[in-house]
Scaffold this motif. Structure first.
Motif, mmCIF file in Angstrom:
data_model
loop_
_atom_site.group_PDB
_atom_site.id
_atom_site.type_symbol
_atom_site.label_atom_id
_atom_site.label_comp_id
_atom_site.label_asym_id
_atom_site.label_seq_id
_atom_site.Cartn_x
_atom_site.Cartn_y
_atom_site.Cartn_z
ATOM 1 N N SER A 169 0.969 -0.959 0.054
ATOM 2 C CA SER A 169 0.171 0.178 -0.160
ATOM 3 C C SER A 169 0.804 1.156 0.010
ATOM 4 C CB SER A 169 -0.602 0.110 1.338
ATOM 5 O OG SER A 169 -0.273 0.410 2.560
ATOM 6 N N VAL A 170 1.810 1.335 0.831
ATOM 7 C CA VAL A 170 3.324 2.166 0.723
ATOM 8 C C VAL A 170 3.737 3.010 -0.048
ATOM 9 C CG1 VAL A 170 5.123 3.216 1.266
ATOM 10 C CG2 VAL A 170 3.698 2.110 3.161
ATOM 11 N N SER A 171 3.580 1.652 -1.487
ATOM 12 C CA SER A 171 4.861 1.038 -2.729
ATOM 13 C C SER A 171 3.168 1.968 -3.262
ATOM 14 C CB SER A 171 4.840 0.494 -2.516
ATOM 15 O OG SER A 171 5.025 -0.230 -3.955
ATOM 16 N N LEU A 172 2.382 1.378 -3.656
ATOM 17 C CA LEU A 172 0.620 1.979 -4.388
ATOM 18 C C LEU A 172 1.097 3.996 -4.517
ATOM 19 C CD1 LEU A 172 -1.001 1.516 -6.340
ATOM 20 C CD2 LEU A 172 -2.823 1.028 -4.414
ATOM 21 N N ARG B 50 -4.166 10.263 6.260
ATOM 22 C CA ARG B 50 -5.343 9.942 6.128
ATOM 23 C C ARG B 50 -5.650 8.791 5.313
ATOM 24 N NH1 ARG B 50 -9.478 14.455 2.984
ATOM 25 N NH2 ARG B 50 -10.949 12.358 2.484
ATOM 26 N N ILE B 51 -4.812 8.168 4.503
ATOM 27 C CA ILE B 51 -4.810 7.701 4.074
ATOM 28 C C ILE B 51 -4.063 6.000 5.018
ATOM 29 C CG2 ILE B 51 -3.608 5.355 1.978
ATOM 30 C CD1 ILE B 51 -4.296 8.498 0.528
ATOM 31 N N GLN B 52 -3.184 6.226 4.827
ATOM 32 C CA GLN B 52 -2.403 5.190 6.210
ATOM 33 C C GLN B 52 -3.007 5.605 7.267
ATOM 34 O OE1 GLN B 52 1.398 7.506 7.635
ATOM 35 N NE2 GLN B 52 2.220 5.157 7.227
ATOM 36 N N ALA B 53 -3.841 6.624 7.951
ATOM 37 C CA ALA B 53 -5.701 6.351 9.105
ATOM 38 C C ALA B 53 -5.852 4.922 8.696
ATOM 39 C CB ALA B 53 -5.373 7.806 9.463
ATOM 40 N N ALA B 54 -6.528 4.867 7.447
ATOM 41 C CA ALA B 54 -7.598 4.707 6.737
ATOM 42 C C ALA B 54 -7.206 3.096 6.322
ATOM 43 C CB ALA B 54 -7.990 4.770 5.424
ATOM 44 N N ASN B 55 -5.831 2.779 5.866
ATOM 45 C CA ASN B 55 -5.052 1.320 5.888
ATOM 46 C C ASN B 55 -4.843 0.610 7.601
ATOM 47 O OD1 ASN B 55 -4.575 1.931 3.315
ATOM 48 N ND2 ASN B 55 -3.330 1.918 3.132
ATOM 49 N N GLU B 56 -4.540 1.700 8.349
ATOM 50 C CA GLU B 56 -4.756 0.740 9.600
ATOM 51 C C GLU B 56 -6.193 0.512 10.196
ATOM 52 O OE1 GLU B 56 -2.098 -0.099 11.721
ATOM 53 O OE2 GLU B 56 -0.226 1.124 9.554
ATOM 54 N N GLU B 57 -7.229 1.366 10.282
ATOM 55 C CA GLU B 57 -8.494 0.798 10.191
ATOM 56 C C GLU B 57 -8.667 -0.845 9.927
ATOM 57 O OE1 GLU B 57 -12.074 0.596 12.038
ATOM 58 O OE2 GLU B 57 -10.057 2.011 12.431
ATOM 59 N N ASN C 214 -8.201 -0.964 -1.083
ATOM 60 C CA ASN C 214 -8.374 -0.496 -2.060
ATOM 61 C C ASN C 214 -9.257 1.394 -2.348
ATOM 62 O OD1 ASN C 214 -6.541 -1.725 -3.664
ATOM 63 N ND2 ASN C 214 -8.150 -2.687 -4.547
ATOM 64 N N ARG C 215 -9.963 1.370 -1.313
ATOM 65 C CA ARG C 215 -10.997 2.106 -0.701
ATOM 66 C C ARG C 215 -10.074 3.590 -0.628
ATOM 67 N NH1 ARG C 215 -15.459 0.524 2.135
ATOM 68 N NH2 ARG C 215 -14.680 -1.930 1.142
ATOM 69 N N SER C 216 -9.476 3.032 0.459
ATOM 70 C CA SER C 216 -8.820 4.772 0.640
ATOM 71 C C SER C 216 -7.960 4.788 -0.347
ATOM 72 C CB SER C 216 -7.557 3.491 2.070
ATOM 73 O OG SER C 216 -6.878 2.855 1.879
ATOM 74 N N MET C 217 -7.133 3.999 -0.621
ATOM 75 C CA MET C 217 -6.615 4.679 -1.742
ATOM 76 C C MET C 217 -7.524 5.388 -3.112
ATOM 77 S SD MET C 217 -3.562 3.406 -1.106
ATOM 78 C CE MET C 217 -2.803 3.850 -2.177
ATOM 79 N N GLU C 218 -8.457 5.159 -3.152
ATOM 80 C CA GLU C 218 -8.725 6.633 -3.750
ATOM 81 C C GLU C 218 -8.813 7.293 -3.667
ATOM 82 O OE1 GLU C 218 -10.835 5.725 -6.899
ATOM 83 O OE2 GLU C 218 -10.374 3.309 -6.674
ATOM 84 N N LEU C 219 -8.388 7.762 -2.580
ATOM 85 C CA LEU C 219 -7.984 9.458 -2.391
ATOM 86 C C LEU C 219 -6.853 10.217 -3.147
ATOM 87 C CD1 LEU C 219 -8.205 8.954 1.521
ATOM 88 C CD2 LEU C 219 -10.037 10.443 0.399
#
Length: 191
Positions: A14-17, A46-53, A73-78
């Motif tokens: 996800s960090v790579s993405l 925000r993305i990192q927090a969403a991925n932690e969630e 994937n939803r969090s990456m949509e940001l």
């Protein structure tokens, strides 16, 4: 490798993405490129927090691989508004979901999934770089001068005398591109 190791590799992907998104967001103009090269810190937070969630909601990386990847994937949509090539982001997210499905169904091991993600990610990055180079080449292509043996006012051009300085050809400055590696991510920046 334990389940924690799988989740760590998913976090790395996800960090790579996110880094791919940062690279993809580079635009034509230098100022725009500087502004979009790295997404703003609040957005990344925000993305990192969403991925932690997502990790908290779906703690079993193999049994819940599809749900976890869908959440991630939803969090990456940001990042979508800052993407130059949103189709490449769609391709990356679809690849992640396809691999998660194979993992959850037992058709792939976590190690195989990680290797395949890296390979597919590399293909997306390569396509991004190809498009950026093509865009840069078109934007910097010099216009061919009208070759004529007559001068500016329709008279023959003067002959070059030996010993007289000749005019230097002025060409458009070609962009200089550099590629930097950040983990699995390659980022190309042209100036």
């Amino acid at each position: 490798m334990g389940q924690g190791g799988v989740m760590n590799s998913a976090g790395k992907i996800s960090v790579s993405l996110m880094l791919l998104a940062a690279a993809v967001s580079v635009g034509n103009r230098q100022a725009q490129a500087q502004a979009q090269q790295n997404p703003p810190a609040p957005l990344l937070n925000r993305i990192q927090a969403a991925n932690e969630e997502c990790k908290r909601k779906y703690p079993e990386p193999i049994r819940q691989a599809i749900a976890y990847t869908t959440c991630e994937n939803r969090s990456m949509e940001l990042l979508r508004p800052s993407m130059v090539y949103p189709d490449l982001m769609d391709q990356e997210l679809a690849n992640n979901l396809m691999l998660a499905e194979k993992l959850q169904r037992g058709k792939m091991t976590p190690i195989e999934m990680k290797a395949m993600k890296a390979q597919l990610h590399s293909q997306v990055v390569t396509e991004f770089q190809r498009r950026q180079l093509a865009k840069t080449a078109v934007a910097t292509r010099p216009v061919a001068p009208d070759v004529s043996i007559t001068g500016a006012i329709g008279q023959p051009a003067p002959a070059v005398q030996p010993g007289t300085p000749q005019l230097q050809n002025t060409t458009t400055r070609q962009p200089h591109c550099q590629t930097a590696r950040f983990g699995m991510m390659l980022e190309t920046v042209c100036n």
